[in-house]
Design a protein around this motif. Structure first.
Motif, PDB file in Angstrom:
ATOM      1  N   VAL A  85      -5.994   2.142  -6.503  1.00  0.00           N
ATOM      2  CA  VAL A  85      -5.512   0.877  -5.949  1.00  0.00           C
ATOM      3  C   VAL A  85      -5.794   0.769  -4.453  1.00  0.00           C
ATOM      4  O   VAL A  85      -5.983  -0.324  -3.928  1.00  0.00           O
ATOM      5  N   LYS A  86      -5.866   1.899  -3.769  1.00  0.00           N
ATOM      6  CA  LYS A  86      -6.137   1.902  -2.331  1.00  0.00           C
ATOM      7  C   LYS A  86      -7.541   1.403  -2.004  1.00  0.00           C
ATOM      8  O   LYS A  86      -7.812   1.025  -0.870  1.00  0.00           O
ATOM      9  N   THR A  87      -8.426   1.383  -2.995  1.00  0.00           N
ATOM     10  CA  THR A  87      -9.811   0.973  -2.764  1.00  0.00           C
ATOM     11  C   THR A  87     -10.058  -0.499  -3.052  1.00  0.00           C
ATOM     12  O   THR A  87     -11.132  -1.013  -2.746  1.00  0.00           O
ATOM     13  N   TYR A  88      -9.104  -1.187  -3.653  1.00  0.00           N
ATOM     14  CA  TYR A  88      -9.293  -2.598  -4.002  1.00  0.00           C
ATOM     15  C   TYR A  88      -9.077  -3.491  -2.790  1.00  0.00           C
ATOM     16  O   TYR A  88      -7.978  -3.558  -2.241  1.00  0.00           O
ATOM     17  N   ASP A  89     -10.101  -4.217  -2.391  1.00  0.00           N
ATOM     18  CA  ASP A  89      -9.982  -5.139  -1.261  1.00  0.00           C
ATOM     19  C   ASP A  89      -9.022  -6.293  -1.560  1.00  0.00           C
ATOM     20  O   ASP A  89      -8.437  -6.869  -0.642  1.00  0.00           O
ATOM     21  N   GLU A  90      -8.873  -6.648  -2.816  1.00  0.00           N
ATOM     22  CA  GLU A  90      -8.023  -7.780  -3.204  1.00  0.00           C
ATOM     23  C   GLU A  90      -6.536  -7.507  -2.977  1.00  0.00           C
ATOM     24  O   GLU A  90      -5.752  -8.434  -2.815  1.00  0.00           O
ATOM     25  N   VAL A  91      -6.139  -6.233  -2.973  1.00  0.00           N
ATOM     26  CA  VAL A  91      -4.722  -5.870  -2.896  1.00  0.00           C
ATOM     27  C   VAL A  91      -4.277  -5.855  -1.437  1.00  0.00           C
ATOM     28  O   VAL A  91      -4.769  -5.070  -0.639  1.00  0.00           O
ATOM     29  N   VAL A  92      -3.315  -6.736  -1.108  1.00  0.00           N
ATOM     30  CA  VAL A  92      -2.792  -6.764   0.262  1.00  0.00           C
ATOM     31  C   VAL A  92      -1.471  -6.016   0.377  1.00  0.00           C
ATOM     32  O   VAL A  92      -1.107  -5.557   1.454  1.00  0.00           O
ATOM     33  N   ASN A  93      -0.739  -5.885  -0.726  1.00  0.00           N
ATOM     34  CA  ASN A  93       0.478  -5.083  -0.784  1.00  0.00           C
ATOM     35  C   ASN A  93       0.597  -4.502  -2.177  1.00  0.00           C
ATOM     36  O   ASN A  93       0.259  -5.171  -3.160  1.00  0.00           O
ATOM     37  N   CYS A  94       1.081  -3.275  -2.259  1.00  0.00           N
ATOM     38  CA  CYS A  94       1.279  -2.638  -3.555  1.00  0.00           C
ATOM     39  C   CYS A  94       2.533  -1.776  -3.464  1.00  0.00           C
ATOM     40  O   CYS A  94       2.688  -1.008  -2.515  1.00  0.00           O
ATOM     41  N   TYR A  95       3.399  -1.940  -4.460  1.00  0.00           N
ATOM     42  CA  TYR A  95       4.649  -1.194  -4.492  1.00  0.00           C
ATOM     43  C   TYR A  95       4.801  -0.483  -5.830  1.00  0.00           C
ATOM     44  O   TYR A  95       4.513  -1.062  -6.879  1.00  0.00           O
ATOM     45  N   ARG A  96       5.292   0.738  -5.794  1.00  0.00           N
ATOM     46  CA  ARG A  96       5.699   1.440  -7.009  1.00  0.00           C
ATOM     47  C   ARG A  96       7.156   1.054  -7.228  1.00  0.00           C
ATOM     48  O   ARG A  96       7.966   1.144  -6.295  1.00  0.00           O
ATOM     49  N   ILE A  97       7.489   0.611  -8.431  1.00  0.00           N
ATOM     50  CA  ILE A  97       8.799   0.023  -8.684  1.00  0.00           C
ATOM     51  C   ILE A  97       9.491   0.666  -9.881  1.00  0.00           C
ATOM     52  O   ILE A  97       8.862   1.389 -10.655  1.00  0.00           O
ATOM     53  N   THR A  98      10.763   0.367 -10.018  1.00  0.00           N
ATOM     54  CA  THR A  98      11.520   0.790 -11.184  1.00  0.00           C
ATOM     55  C   THR A  98      11.464  -0.321 -12.231  1.00  0.00           C
ATOM     56  O   THR A  98      11.086  -1.448 -11.934  1.00  0.00           O
ATOM     57  N   GLY A  99      11.845   0.013 -13.450  1.00  0.00           N
ATOM     58  CA  GLY A  99      11.869  -0.983 -14.515  1.00  0.00           C
ATOM     59  C   GLY A  99      10.762  -0.732 -15.519  1.00  0.00           C
ATOM     60  O   GLY A  99      10.177   0.358 -15.560  1.00  0.00           O
ATOM     61  N   ASN A 100      10.469  -1.735 -16.320  1.00  0.00           N
ATOM     62  CA  ASN A 100       9.454  -1.597 -17.368  1.00  0.00           C
ATOM     63  C   ASN A 100       8.044  -1.424 -16.811  1.00  0.00           C
ATOM     64  O   ASN A 100       7.210  -0.770 -17.416  1.00  0.00           O
ATOM     65  N   GLU A 101       7.774  -2.040 -15.679  1.00  0.00           N
ATOM     66  CA  GLU A 101       6.474  -1.893 -15.042  1.00  0.00           C
ATOM     67  C   GLU A 101       6.570  -0.805 -13.971  1.00  0.00           C
ATOM     68  O   GLU A 101       7.639  -0.517 -13.467  1.00  0.00           O
ATOM     69  N   ASN A 102       5.423  -0.210 -13.644  1.00  0.00           N
ATOM     70  CA  ASN A 102       5.373   0.851 -12.631  1.00  0.00           C
ATOM     71  C   ASN A 102       4.964   0.334 -11.259  1.00  0.00           C
ATOM     72  O   ASN A 102       5.320   0.918 -10.240  1.00  0.00           O
ATOM     73  N   ILE A 103       4.171  -0.731 -11.253  1.00  0.00           N
ATOM     74  CA  ILE A 103       3.513  -1.204 -10.037  1.00  0.00           C
ATOM     75  C   ILE A 103       3.637  -2.717  -9.943  1.00  0.00           C
ATOM     76  O   ILE A 103       3.531  -3.416 -10.943  1.00  0.00           O
ATOM     77  N   VAL A 104       3.818  -3.217  -8.722  1.00  0.00           N
ATOM     78  CA  VAL A 104       3.652  -4.639  -8.457  1.00  0.00           C
ATOM     79  C   VAL A 104       2.714  -4.758  -7.256  1.00  0.00           C
ATOM     80  O   VAL A 104       2.851  -4.039  -6.267  1.00  0.00           O
TER      81      VAL A 104
END
Length: 146
Positions: A85-104
């Motif tokens: 995910v650190k290599t994607y130019d499209e991603v301006v913010n990325c968070y590891r989260i709790t719940g059913n999903e791991n990432i937002v």
């Protein structure tokens, strides 16, 4: 670090305008420019102030879409994704989260085709859900004294 009332006033000024001069901050908070400079330096050294940045309008920079994409990683794919995910130019913010999903992720994209291609890159890591952002309701809200 215990942030005192004066440091909170300085932080408030910087959050309002990170380019405000130490002299102007000093006038607003009632101390000298060197005192402001010393306090800012100490807060930087201690990690209270992490960085200064310029906010760019994604729309004006040619990105017509902003989206929030959640990822529910497949078994064994989370760690590889956290590196990728650190290599994607499209991603301006990325968070590891709790719940059913791991990432937002907050992403900016040129158009719908760009979104489709980007999702195609993500689905090898897990199941995605995408929400298109219509407008920005709260923008870079300042952190206030607790």
């Amino acid at each position: 670090m215990n942030i005192d009332a004066l440091n909170w006033k300085i932080l408030s000024c910087l959050q309002e305008n990170a380019r405000m001069s130490n002299t102007e901050i000093g006038r607003k908070v009632g101390v000298s420019s060197p005192a402001v400079s010393e306090r800012i330096k100490k807060m930087e050294d201690l990690g209270v102030i992490e960085n200064y940045h310029t906010t760019i309008s994604s729309f004006e920079a040619g990105y017509q879409l902003k989206a929030l994409i959640t990822l529910r990683a497949f078994m064994g794919k989370l760690k590889p994704f956290l590196e990728k995910v650190k290599t994607y130019d499209e991603v301006v913010n990325c968070y590891r989260i709790t719940g059913n999903e791991n990432i937002v992720m907050e992403v900016v994209l040129k158009n719908q085709k760009h979104l489709e291609n980007f999702i195609d890159q993500l689905i090898v890591y897990g199941e995605t859900k995408t929400q298109i952002v219509l407008s920005h309701v709260v923008k870079n809200k300042a952190i206030k004294k607790p």
